[in-house]
Design an enzyme around this catalytic site. Structure first.
Site: not given
Ligand SMILES: *Cc1c(COP(=O)(O)O)cnc(C)c1O
Length: 389
Positions: A75-76, A154, A182, A202-204, A240, A328
């Site tokens: 995502g970043t 998020n 999200q 983002s996959g995770h 790659t 923090c």
């Molecule tokens: C987690 C998140 C990201 C970042 O995604 P990553 O795959 O961890 O770099 C960006 N935007 C939102 C809204 C997220 O919840």
């Protein structure tokens, strides 16, 4: 030992555990089919086929064409690529409009663009976290190159009216980017209907692996690459391909396609029963975020008179993993920028806690929290200097 105690994971907005079905699909691509997709021999072609199959699954999930997808590291990177890439592809327009409640991947990128001469405007939100459309209508002009507004937040889960925002952006020929990290895999996404030109995912965040994601860019939207090198991803993202990761992302998309609807309902039930339980057992708590129009798994609350961090640590001792809005930073506790933008007072923003539920949570998890959490609040309030009771 750690695993003797049952743990309850309620931090799915931070990351989700990979689905075992996803992992199973990925495994062959670490060794048996580990060739480089750019290699023209048979093994390379098999890796290439796997990447293209994942691309098709992703395209089906968000309703775009396969040649509009670019795999990234998450995502970043997608947010960076969308915002910087759109800006660097042109030189006429200098204004970028975003919102006050974006993820840091967008906010910090915008701060960086400001250092490089771009004008950054942050749209305010209402008490539920919905972006002010009137403000946007006035702010978007012929100097605006990009509007970047997230699909769902998020921290509080509020879902933004993308279609309306897209229309406002397009009225002046601006590009509309949305961080949909999200929402992809959790609610239906149709890029045409939502009027989005660039979409980050983002996959995770939906049971795929970490370190892989995508930026979807509609045909006709110009953007420059951030990574320069080989011809990967149609010259837009050199390096790659992360073949196992991409295969995992595709598998996660496929599972979400078929299970999204029923899953959304059951997760919403868990979330609502947690809120009902907390509300019954604990006084002076408030819900943060939109009461209905928000992600099914997100429950963000503020508990009066106590700090989010203290609640987190106490929950952690009981094996319950949640999150608090504040981060923090250099020794001082900063309240969540999202809650403050929504007008939540400082003390309540500091007393916020996010439970985020997902695919692998059960009713027993929720019951465990309802059993343990009121006692924690009672104990912390008893020693709180703020509490008059
Ligand atoms: C987690 C998140 C990201 C970042 O995604 P990553 O795959 O961890 O770099 C960006 N935007 C939102 C809204 C997220 O919840």
């Amino acid at each position: 030992m750690e695993h003797k105690k049952k743990s309850v994971y309620l931090d799915n907005n931070a990351t989700t555990p990979a689905d075992p079905r996803v992992i199973e699909k990925m495994l062959p691509y670490f060794h048996e089919t580990s060739a480089n997709p750019s290699s023209i021999h048979g093994a390379g072609r098999r890796a290439r086929d796997a990447v293209e199959e994942a691309r098709e699954k992703l395209s089906r999930l968000v309703h775009c064409r396969t040649d509009e997808t670019y795999f990234t590291s998450g995502g970043t990177e997608s947010d960076n690529m969308g915002i910087k890439g759109a800006a660097f592809a042109q030189s006429e327009r200098t204004k970028i409009i975003t919102s006050a409640i974006e993820h840091h991947a967008v906010l910090t990128t915008c701060d960086y663009m400001k250092k490089h001469g771009y004008e950054i405007v942050k749209a305010p939100v209402d008490e539920y976290g919905i972006v002010d459309l009137n403000f946007l209508s006035r702010a978007v002009d012929d100097k605006t190159l990009l509007v970047s507004i997230m699909h769902a937040n998020n921290e509080v889960g509020t879902i933004e009216p993308l279609k309306d925002i897209g229309e406002i952006a397009h009225r002046h020929g601006a590009i509309f980017h949305s961080d949909a990290v999200q929402t992809v895999g959790k609610i239906p996404i149709d890029m045409d209907a939502l009027q989005v030109d660039m979409l980050s995912l983002s996959g995770h965040k939906f049971y795929g692996p970490k370190g892989v994601g995508a930026l979807v860019v509609r045909r006709g939207t110009r953007f420059d690459p951030l990574h320069h090198g080989g011809h990967h991803e149609r010259n837009k993202r050199a390096g790659t391909e992360n073949v196992p990761g991409i295969v995992g992302l595709g598998a996660a998309c496929e599972i979400s396609m078929t299970e999204m609807n029923t899953e959304e309902k059951s997760i919403r039930e868990l979330r609502d029963s947690l809120w009902i339980g907390i509300n019954k057992e604990i006084g002076e708590v408030q819900l943060n975020g939109h009461p209905e129009n928000r992600l099914a798994g997100t429950l963000n609350i503020s508990v009066k008179y106590i700090e989010g961090e203290s609640m987190l640590l106490n929950l952690d001792m009981h094996g319950i993993y949640a999150s608090s809005g504040s981060a923090c930073t250099s020794g001082s506790l900063e309240a969540s920028h999202v809650l403050l933008a929504m007008g939540v007072p400082h003390d309540l923003a500091h007393g916020s806690l996010r439970f985020s539920m997902g695919r692998f949570n059960t009713k027993r998890d929720i019951d465990h929290v309802i059993e343990v959490f009121p006692g924690i609040v009672k104990k912390l309030r008893a020693i709180s200097p703020l509490c008059k009771n």
